[in-house]
Design a protein around this motif. Structure first.
Motif, mmCIF file in Angstrom:
data_model
loop_
_atom_site.group_PDB
_atom_site.id
_atom_site.type_symbol
_atom_site.label_atom_id
_atom_site.label_comp_id
_atom_site.label_asym_id
_atom_site.label_seq_id
_atom_site.Cartn_x
_atom_site.Cartn_y
_atom_site.Cartn_z
ATOM 1 N N ASP A 160 0.826 -1.222 0.005
ATOM 2 C CA ASP A 160 -0.194 0.016 -0.145
ATOM 3 C C ASP A 160 0.831 1.165 0.224
ATOM 4 N N GLN A 161 1.897 1.364 0.812
ATOM 5 C CA GLN A 161 2.916 2.355 0.766
ATOM 6 C C GLN A 161 3.413 2.616 -0.613
ATOM 7 N N HIS A 162 3.863 1.458 -1.151
ATOM 8 C CA HIS A 162 4.462 1.458 -2.400
ATOM 9 C C HIS A 162 3.554 2.128 -3.488
ATOM 10 N N ILE A 163 2.263 1.603 -3.496
ATOM 11 C CA ILE A 163 1.343 2.062 -4.353
ATOM 12 C C ILE A 163 1.203 3.552 -4.236
ATOM 13 N N GLU A 164 1.113 3.969 -3.031
ATOM 14 C CA GLU A 164 0.872 5.544 -2.694
ATOM 15 C C GLU A 164 2.040 6.114 -3.334
ATOM 16 N N ALA A 165 3.126 5.757 -3.325
ATOM 17 C CA ALA A 165 4.201 6.422 -3.589
ATOM 18 C C ALA A 165 4.468 6.344 -5.094
ATOM 19 N N LEU A 166 4.005 5.320 -5.765
ATOM 20 C CA LEU A 166 3.967 5.378 -7.122
ATOM 21 C C LEU A 166 2.924 6.397 -7.712
ATOM 22 N N ALA A 167 1.713 6.250 -6.827
ATOM 23 C CA ALA A 167 0.753 7.301 -7.434
ATOM 24 C C ALA A 167 1.198 8.786 -7.303
ATOM 25 N N THR A 168 1.972 8.934 -6.227
ATOM 26 C CA THR A 168 2.586 10.517 -6.221
ATOM 27 C C THR A 168 3.512 10.507 -7.398
ATOM 28 N N VAL A 169 4.364 9.834 -7.597
ATOM 29 C CA VAL A 169 5.442 10.070 -8.787
ATOM 30 C C VAL A 169 4.654 10.136 -9.876
ATOM 31 N N ARG A 170 3.586 9.056 -10.290
ATOM 32 C CA ARG A 170 2.962 9.435 -11.341
ATOM 33 C C ARG A 170 1.803 10.652 -11.703
ATOM 34 N N SER A 171 1.531 11.035 -10.477
ATOM 35 C CA SER A 171 0.926 12.502 -10.541
ATOM 36 C C SER A 171 1.997 13.573 -10.939
ATOM 37 N N ARG A 172 2.979 13.618 -10.297
ATOM 38 C CA ARG A 172 4.001 14.682 -10.500
ATOM 39 C C ARG A 172 4.497 14.694 -11.848
ATOM 40 N N LEU A 173 4.707 13.275 -12.457
ATOM 41 C CA LEU A 173 5.092 13.103 -13.982
ATOM 42 C C LEU A 173 4.126 13.758 -14.803
ATOM 43 N N GLN A 174 2.870 13.418 -14.463
ATOM 44 C CA GLN A 174 1.775 13.865 -15.321
ATOM 45 C C GLN A 174 1.679 15.319 -15.404
ATOM 46 N N GLU A 175 1.799 15.974 -14.236
ATOM 47 C CA GLU A 175 1.682 17.344 -14.253
ATOM 48 C C GLU A 175 2.787 18.158 -15.057
ATOM 49 N N ARG A 176 3.892 17.717 -14.939
ATOM 50 C CA ARG A 176 5.188 17.896 -15.630
ATOM 51 C C ARG A 176 4.834 17.743 -17.172
ATOM 52 N N LEU A 177 4.352 16.776 -17.538
ATOM 53 C CA LEU A 177 4.150 16.515 -18.971
ATOM 54 C C LEU A 177 3.150 17.471 -19.649
ATOM 55 N N ASP A 178 1.777 17.631 -18.608
ATOM 56 C CA ASP A 178 0.949 18.612 -18.749
ATOM 57 C C ASP A 178 1.508 20.032 -18.907
ATOM 58 N N ALA A 179 2.283 20.485 -18.363
ATOM 59 C CA ALA A 179 2.984 21.804 -18.253
ATOM 60 C C ALA A 179 3.674 21.787 -19.488
ATOM 61 N N HIS A 180 4.544 20.837 -19.870
ATOM 62 C CA HIS A 180 5.329 20.964 -21.113
ATOM 63 C C HIS A 180 4.553 20.789 -22.317
ATOM 64 N N VAL A 181 3.429 20.190 -22.534
ATOM 65 C CA VAL A 181 2.678 20.140 -23.515
ATOM 66 C C VAL A 181 1.812 21.731 -23.550
ATOM 67 N N SER A 182 1.300 22.030 -22.434
ATOM 68 C CA SER A 182 0.775 23.321 -22.611
ATOM 69 C C SER A 182 1.463 24.531 -22.968
ATOM 70 N N SER A 183 2.804 24.285 -22.388
ATOM 71 C CA SER A 183 3.613 25.349 -22.680
ATOM 72 C C SER A 183 4.164 25.367 -24.412
ATOM 73 N N GLU A 184 4.098 24.079 -24.900
ATOM 74 C CA GLU A 184 4.491 23.852 -26.463
ATOM 75 C C GLU A 184 3.321 24.393 -27.163
ATOM 76 N N HIS A 185 2.055 24.318 -26.707
ATOM 77 C CA HIS A 185 1.091 24.652 -27.493
ATOM 78 C C HIS A 185 0.991 26.136 -27.659
ATOM 79 N N SER A 186 1.133 26.689 -26.207
ATOM 80 C CA SER A 186 1.194 28.087 -26.163
ATOM 81 C C SER A 186 2.295 28.794 -26.918
ATOM 82 N N SER A 187 3.376 28.244 -27.074
ATOM 83 C CA SER A 187 4.592 28.614 -27.816
ATOM 84 C C SER A 187 4.031 28.656 -29.453
ATOM 85 N N VAL A 188 3.445 27.615 -29.916
ATOM 86 C CA VAL A 188 2.944 27.388 -31.244
ATOM 87 C C VAL A 188 2.028 28.582 -31.736
ATOM 88 N N GLU A 189 0.970 28.452 -30.519
ATOM 89 C CA GLU A 189 -0.092 29.454 -30.806
ATOM 90 C C GLU A 189 0.613 30.981 -30.931
#
Length: 143
Positions: free
Chosen positions: A97-126
């Motif tokens: 359960d602790q491992h799953i919680e840690a993995l979920a936290t890491v996944r969430s942070r990676l997703q946030e970084r990806l979303d920010a990167h994609v959003s930044s790219e989209h904004s730059s293209v526009e």
């Protein structure tokens, strides 16, 4: 089946299979020529060992509690585990359960970084598209 075939079917190295065997996790029959002969159920057992190792079990823990995984699968647990086994399983569940919680936290942070990167790219293209269409050379060519 021979050890090389078991290795191919499981994707686990021959060396690791020999190690599991030496550790008492497998029980191949020795043929007259001294070759190990494994059964089809050993494919499931090796895959289960890999799964358990991957989520934090040690070989000693797997060996100590191997009887609760009959026929190499984890789907058939002993119906009434003893107190020691229950305590062990409870500890392992808490660790998982602790491992799953840690993995979920890491996944969430990676997703946030990806979303920010994609959003930044989209904004730059526009922004680049806006700059190009409003350039003086293109503005005069429109009409």
């Amino acid at each position: 089946m021979r050890i090389g075939q078991l290795s191919q079917r499981t994707g686990v190295s021959v060396r690791a299979i020999r190690h599991y065997d030496a550790f008492g996790l497998l029980g191949p029959v020795r043929e007259a020529n001294r070759y190990r002969s494994f059964m089809d159920s050993d494919v499931d057992r090796v895959q289960l060992i890999q799964l358990l190792l991957g989520v934090g079990f040690s070989l000693a823990e797997i060996r100590a509690h191997a009887p609760c995984w009959r026929n190499g699968t984890s789907s058939v647990l002993d119906p009434v585990p003893d107190a020691e086994l229950r305590a062990f399983l409870t500890r392992k569940l808490a660790q998982l359960d602790q491992h799953i919680e840690a993995l979920a936290t890491v996944r969430s942070r990676l997703q946030e970084r990806l979303d920010a990167h994609v959003s930044s790219e989209h904004s730059s293209v526009e922004h680049a598209n806006h700059d190009i269409t409003n350039a003086p050379v293109l503005k005069g060519a429109e009409g």
